[in-house]
Design a protein around this motif. Structure first.
Motif, mmCIF file in Angstrom:
data_model
loop_
_atom_site.group_PDB
_atom_site.id
_atom_site.type_symbol
_atom_site.label_atom_id
_atom_site.label_comp_id
_atom_site.label_asym_id
_atom_site.label_seq_id
_atom_site.Cartn_x
_atom_site.Cartn_y
_atom_site.Cartn_z
ATOM 1 N N SER A 212 32.276 -34.497 8.226
ATOM 2 C CA SER A 212 32.106 -33.594 9.362
ATOM 3 C C SER A 212 30.686 -33.032 9.473
ATOM 4 C CB SER A 212 33.102 -32.432 9.260
ATOM 5 O OG SER A 212 32.843 -31.649 8.103
ATOM 6 N N ALA A 213 29.786 -33.513 8.632
ATOM 7 C CA ALA A 213 28.412 -33.012 8.656
ATOM 8 C C ALA A 213 27.705 -33.445 9.937
ATOM 9 C CB ALA A 213 27.637 -33.519 7.438
ATOM 10 N N THR A 214 27.070 -32.506 10.586
ATOM 11 C CA THR A 214 26.284 -32.790 11.788
ATOM 12 C C THR A 214 24.882 -33.221 11.358
ATOM 13 O OG1 THR A 214 25.436 -30.534 11.928
ATOM 14 C CG2 THR A 214 27.538 -30.994 13.064
ATOM 15 N N ALA A 215 24.104 -33.664 12.311
ATOM 16 C CA ALA A 215 22.711 -34.017 12.029
ATOM 17 C C ALA A 215 21.970 -32.794 11.483
ATOM 18 C CB ALA A 215 22.032 -34.539 13.288
ATOM 19 N N SER A 216 22.297 -31.635 12.018
ATOM 20 C CA SER A 216 21.682 -30.399 11.544
ATOM 21 C C SER A 216 22.070 -30.114 10.088
ATOM 22 C CB SER A 216 22.100 -29.233 12.441
ATOM 23 O OG SER A 216 21.527 -28.032 11.994
ATOM 24 N N ASP A 217 23.361 -30.309 9.753
ATOM 25 C CA ASP A 217 23.816 -30.116 8.372
ATOM 26 C C ASP A 217 23.065 -31.049 7.422
ATOM 27 O OD1 ASP A 217 25.784 -28.245 9.109
ATOM 28 O OD2 ASP A 217 27.299 -29.818 9.371
ATOM 29 N N LEU A 218 22.916 -32.300 7.841
ATOM 30 C CA LEU A 218 22.225 -33.275 6.992
ATOM 31 C C LEU A 218 20.753 -32.921 6.821
ATOM 32 C CD1 LEU A 218 23.883 -36.562 8.280
ATOM 33 C CD2 LEU A 218 24.384 -35.310 6.165
ATOM 34 N N SER A 219 20.155 -32.383 7.866
ATOM 35 C CA SER A 219 18.765 -31.944 7.772
ATOM 36 C C SER A 219 18.633 -30.777 6.803
ATOM 37 C CB SER A 219 18.248 -31.551 9.158
ATOM 38 O OG SER A 219 16.901 -31.152 9.072
ATOM 39 N N VAL A 220 19.573 -29.843 6.868
ATOM 40 C CA VAL A 220 19.575 -28.713 5.939
ATOM 41 C C VAL A 220 19.763 -29.224 4.510
ATOM 42 C CG1 VAL A 220 20.877 -26.664 5.201
ATOM 43 C CG2 VAL A 220 20.335 -26.991 7.612
ATOM 44 N N ALA A 221 20.682 -30.172 4.326
ATOM 45 C CA ALA A 221 20.927 -30.727 2.993
ATOM 46 C C ALA A 221 19.683 -31.436 2.459
ATOM 47 C CB ALA A 221 22.110 -31.691 3.030
ATOM 48 N N ARG A 222 19.012 -32.190 3.328
ATOM 49 C CA ARG A 222 17.784 -32.883 2.923
ATOM 50 C C ARG A 222 16.721 -31.882 2.476
ATOM 51 N NH1 ARG A 222 13.179 -32.818 4.693
ATOM 52 N NH2 ARG A 222 13.799 -31.883 6.652
ATOM 53 N N GLN A 223 16.543 -30.834 3.254
ATOM 54 C CA GLN A 223 15.544 -29.828 2.908
ATOM 55 C C GLN A 223 15.941 -29.072 1.651
ATOM 56 O OE1 GLN A 223 12.552 -29.562 4.575
ATOM 57 N NE2 GLN A 223 12.004 -28.310 2.802
ATOM 58 N N PHE A 224 17.231 -28.805 1.504
ATOM 59 C CA PHE A 224 17.750 -28.119 0.319
ATOM 60 C C PHE A 224 17.443 -28.935 -0.940
ATOM 61 C CE2 PHE A 224 21.409 -27.170 -2.533
ATOM 62 C CZ PHE A 224 21.238 -25.811 -2.681
ATOM 63 N N LEU A 225 17.686 -30.238 -0.878
ATOM 64 C CA LEU A 225 17.374 -31.104 -2.019
ATOM 65 C C LEU A 225 15.869 -31.120 -2.296
ATOM 66 C CD1 LEU A 225 19.771 -34.061 -1.222
ATOM 67 C CD2 LEU A 225 20.020 -32.388 -3.078
ATOM 68 N N LYS A 226 15.085 -31.247 -1.234
ATOM 69 C CA LYS A 226 13.626 -31.265 -1.389
ATOM 70 C C LYS A 226 13.120 -29.960 -2.006
ATOM 71 C CE LYS A 226 9.360 -31.930 1.173
ATOM 72 N NZ LYS A 226 8.747 -32.130 2.494
ATOM 73 N N ASP A 227 13.626 -28.834 -1.498
ATOM 74 C CA ASP A 227 13.202 -27.531 -2.007
ATOM 75 C C ASP A 227 13.569 -27.333 -3.474
ATOM 76 O OD1 ASP A 227 12.249 -26.967 0.514
ATOM 77 O OD2 ASP A 227 13.863 -25.572 1.032
ATOM 78 N N ASN A 228 14.604 -28.047 -3.921
ATOM 79 C CA ASN A 228 15.045 -27.926 -5.308
ATOM 80 C C ASN A 228 14.527 -29.055 -6.192
ATOM 81 O OD1 ASN A 228 17.073 -25.548 -5.729
ATOM 82 N ND2 ASN A 228 17.426 -26.332 -3.673
ATOM 83 N N GLY A 229 13.578 -29.824 -5.667
ATOM 84 C CA GLY A 229 12.920 -30.860 -6.455
ATOM 85 C C GLY A 229 13.785 -32.077 -6.738
ATOM 86 N N ILE A 230 14.792 -32.326 -5.910
ATOM 87 C CA ILE A 230 15.661 -33.468 -6.100
ATOM 88 C C ILE A 230 15.131 -34.620 -5.261
ATOM 89 C CG2 ILE A 230 18.012 -34.367 -5.913
ATOM 90 C CD1 ILE A 230 17.678 -31.976 -7.865
ATOM 91 N N GLN A 231 14.887 -35.757 -5.915
ATOM 92 C CA GLN A 231 14.395 -36.924 -5.203
ATOM 93 C C GLN A 231 14.842 -38.197 -5.911
ATOM 94 O OE1 GLN A 231 10.138 -36.983 -5.207
ATOM 95 N NE2 GLN A 231 9.982 -36.364 -7.321
ATOM 96 N N VAL A 232 14.897 -39.277 -5.162
ATOM 97 C CA VAL A 232 15.236 -40.570 -5.749
ATOM 98 C C VAL A 232 13.946 -41.172 -6.278
ATOM 99 C CG1 VAL A 232 16.093 -42.875 -5.279
ATOM 100 C CG2 VAL A 232 17.164 -40.915 -4.189
ATOM 101 N N THR A 233 13.920 -41.465 -7.552
ATOM 102 C CA THR A 233 12.726 -42.056 -8.144
ATOM 103 C C THR A 233 12.939 -43.511 -8.537
ATOM 104 O OG1 THR A 233 13.365 -41.234 -10.322
ATOM 105 C CG2 THR A 233 11.873 -39.854 -9.028
ATOM 106 N N ASP A 234 14.185 -43.966 -8.494
ATOM 107 C CA ASP A 234 14.519 -45.335 -8.865
ATOM 108 C C ASP A 234 14.764 -46.138 -7.595
ATOM 109 O OD1 ASP A 234 15.449 -47.719 -9.867
ATOM 110 O OD2 ASP A 234 17.156 -46.858 -10.929
ATOM 111 N N ALA A 235 13.875 -47.081 -7.297
ATOM 112 C CA ALA A 235 14.021 -47.887 -6.088
ATOM 113 C C ALA A 235 15.287 -48.728 -6.114
ATOM 114 C CB ALA A 235 12.805 -48.787 -5.919
ATOM 115 N N ASN A 236 15.877 -48.915 -7.277
ATOM 116 C CA ASN A 236 17.099 -49.699 -7.396
ATOM 117 C C ASN A 236 18.346 -48.827 -7.441
ATOM 118 O OD1 ASN A 236 15.792 -52.241 -7.510
ATOM 119 N ND2 ASN A 236 15.186 -51.787 -9.602
#
Length: 76
Positions: free
Chosen positions: A25-49
């Motif tokens: 049920s996540a909207t585009a806005s929810d996903l944007s908030v989640a993306r920023q939330f992860l970024k603000d907390n230093g969460i990122q994918v570092t493994d290309a695989n």
């Protein structure tokens, strides 16, 4: 504001975002908030695989029109 209260807010935001995403049920806005939330907390994918990231990029269409100002980074 106390550190305990801030921690509780952080936990509740995490739960609310995750619930919406899992339910589909996540909207585009929810996903944007989640993306920023992860970024603000230093969460990122570092493994290309990474399986999750690979699955996501495999679902992207090959013919996305990125416009003149964006260069695709996933082989487009």
């Amino acid at each position: 504001m106390s550190e305990t209260l801030m921690s509780q807010m952080h936990d509740e935001l995490t739960k609310a975002l995750l619930k919406r995403i899992k339910e589909g049920s996540a909207t585009a806005s929810d996903l944007s908030v989640a993306r920023q939330f992860l970024k603000d907390n230093g969460i990122q994918v570092t493994d290309a695989n990474d399986e999750g990231m690979k699955s996501l990029t495999d679902e992207l269409p090959d013919d996305i029109d990125f416009g003149d100002n964006v260069t695709p980074i996933y082989g487009g």
